[in-house]
Design an enzyme around this catalytic site. Structure first.
Site, PDB file in Angstrom:
ATOM      1  N   HIS A 100      -1.750   2.324  -8.136  1.00  0.00           N
ATOM      2  CA  HIS A 100      -2.601   1.663  -9.123  1.00  0.00           C
ATOM      3  C   HIS A 100      -2.785   2.580 -10.327  1.00  0.00           C
ATOM      4  O   HIS A 100      -2.540   3.785 -10.278  1.00  0.00           O
ATOM      5  CB  HIS A 100      -3.975   1.330  -8.531  1.00  0.00           C
ATOM      6  CG  HIS A 100      -4.855   2.539  -8.311  1.00  0.00           C
ATOM      7  ND1 HIS A 100      -4.627   3.451  -7.298  1.00  0.00           N
ATOM      8  CD2 HIS A 100      -5.943   2.996  -8.993  1.00  0.00           C
ATOM      9  CE1 HIS A 100      -5.541   4.403  -7.356  1.00  0.00           C
ATOM     10  NE2 HIS A 100      -6.346   4.164  -8.376  1.00  0.00           N
ATOM     11  N   ASN A 133      -2.970   7.933 -12.737  1.00  0.00           N
ATOM     12  CA  ASN A 133      -3.004   9.217 -12.051  1.00  0.00           C
ATOM     13  C   ASN A 133      -2.300   9.039 -10.715  1.00  0.00           C
ATOM     14  O   ASN A 133      -2.579   8.078  -9.993  1.00  0.00           O
ATOM     15  CB  ASN A 133      -4.435   9.670 -11.774  1.00  0.00           C
ATOM     16  CG  ASN A 133      -5.265   9.832 -13.030  1.00  0.00           C
ATOM     17  OD1 ASN A 133      -4.751  10.219 -14.066  1.00  0.00           O
ATOM     18  ND2 ASN A 133      -6.548   9.545 -12.946  1.00  0.00           N
ATOM     19  N   HIS A 164       0.814  -1.215   0.000  1.00  0.00           N
ATOM     20  CA  HIS A 164       0.000   0.000   0.000  1.00  0.00           C
ATOM     21  C   HIS A 164       0.849   1.267   0.000  1.00  0.00           C
ATOM     22  O   HIS A 164       0.455   2.290  -0.573  1.00  0.00           O
ATOM     23  CB  HIS A 164      -0.929   0.004   1.216  1.00  0.00           C
ATOM     24  CG  HIS A 164      -1.798   1.214   1.315  1.00  0.00           C
ATOM     25  ND1 HIS A 164      -3.027   1.299   0.701  1.00  0.00           N
ATOM     26  CD2 HIS A 164      -1.609   2.406   1.956  1.00  0.00           C
ATOM     27  CE1 HIS A 164      -3.562   2.478   0.952  1.00  0.00           C
ATOM     28  NE2 HIS A 164      -2.726   3.176   1.712  1.00  0.00           N
TER      29      HIS A 164
END
Length: 381
Positions: free
Chosen positions: A195, A182, A142
């Site tokens: 991601h 993005n 993460h």
């Protein structure tokens, strides 16, 4: 199995959406993991409306107002499922994972729209918002970013992009496949997990349409390929080249719109990601990481950016245009430390761009940041 490096397997989420794992070791068993969430059957309310003044389609996706917005790190839906914490990815770990977006702008199950020609609303021309939107998770970590990936993992992402492009191109409702990333809240990111996304449009987007039209006019005028000529001209000038490898060249375009913008082209033209050969894919993994790290090095920390793959649209048979030149457009919205490039009156109102930094200066700063990063890491292309 896709290549000697990547193994692919497919599962289903609780509402019927597809999840695809791209693993760096065989027989991971991840696709067998069950999504235990009580989700309703998946549906989408998207529609397309036509703008006659610009002859462009606009996507309306009001259901996306309810999508997940900046959740706490321990509630991120892109993390693996572990214990009672259930996410969009049922496996307890993954290398690269792709799944159909839960809140898509376009979907194969788009709701029907009224028949055209409503006498009470003659300005309205619409069609169903058919297409496909996927999320690509680059790593299960993460707190990482794409720039933190190893070349091995970057290569796995490239294989995922190529695989998804080929599969979506084969869908009759899709005309163009657009992989992109993005990064940063300044860009509008609503989930911080590293991601990207892939959009399968039912039309060729305006940028691609204008590019193909420019290439057609150039071919009629000169008999040459526009993409080849642009790359050759930038390589000859050399002033704006940031990276030049055996298979790829990255440069700041002479008419750059963004203060820091790079275009990355393969030196042997191909129309899309599936058309890249093994050597091109291998070098791309290294060059792309170099560029991302150079962007971060410009401002000594993570910068907001958009990474956009420009690929050929496909015809009714799913075949790309061999004359189109695949390339990456990478740019940041920052123009200086603590200063953003805003798309204000000229850019947003008239689509007439005004840049704050000379492309030659931007290229020099990017080269410096790239070389300093290589020295720190002991890397060389």
């Amino acid at each position: 199995m896709l290549t000697s490096q990547v193994w692919r397997s497919t599962g289903r989420l609780a509402d019927g959406r597809e999840v695809i794992y791209f693993d760096e070791t065989p027989d991971s068993g991840r696709s067998a993991a069950t999504d235990l969430r009580p989700l309703d059957a998946f549906s989408s309310g998207s529609e397309l409306r036509h703008d006659p003044l610009l002859d462009e389609w606009v996507v309306l996706a009001a259901h996306r107002q309810n999508r997940t917005f900046l959740p706490p790190a321990d509630q991120c839906p892109l993390d693996p499922t572990r214990g009672d914490r259930r996410t969009e990815i049922p496996a307890d770990d993954y290398d690269v994972a792709v799944f159909e977006n839960r809140f898509p702008s376009l979907a194969t199950t788009a709701a029907p729209v009224p028949a055209p020609g409503d006498p009470d609303d003659p300005a309205l021309a619409l069609r169903p918002g058919v297409g496909r939107c996927e999320v690509v998770c680059f790593t299960s970590d993460h707190s990482a970013s794409f720039a933190d990936l190893t070349p091995r993992r970057a290569r796995t992402v490239i294989e995922a992009w190529a695989d998804r492009t080929a599969e979506l191109n084969a869908m009759p409702e899709i005309a163009h496949v657009y992989p992109f990333e993005n990064r940063g809240e300044e860009i509008g990111v609503t989930l911080h997990h590293p991601h990207g996304q892939i959009y399968g449009y039912p039309f060729a987007p305006p940028r691609i349409t204008r590019m193909r039209e420019a290439a057609r006019r150039h071919r009629e005028r000169t008999g040459c390929n526009l993409f080849d000529d642009v790359v050759a001209a930038e390589r000859k000038a050399a002033r704006r080249v940031v990276v030049e490898g055996e298979h790829w060249t990255a440069f700041v375009p002479a008419a750059a719109r963004w203060p820091y913008e790079v275009q990355l082209f393969p030196q042997h033209r191909v129309p899309d990601l599936p058309s890249l050969d093994d050597a091109q894919r291998a070098e791309l993994a290294a060059v792309y990481l170099d560029l991302l790290r150079a962007f971060d090095g410009l401002f000594e920390g993570p910068v907001p950016y958009i990474s956009a793959w420009n690929q050929s649209p496909v015809d009714a048979s799913g075949a790309p245009d061999p004359g189109f030149g695949l390339h990456l457009q990478l740019f940041t919205t920052k123009r200086a430390h603590r200063k953003l490039k805003y798309l204000a009156g000229s850019e947003s109102g008239m689509a007439a761009w005004i840049n704050d930094i000379a492309p030659e200066d931007a290229a020099q700063r990017l080269r410096t940041a790239l070389n300093e990063g290589r020295e720190r890491n002991g890397d060389a292309l």
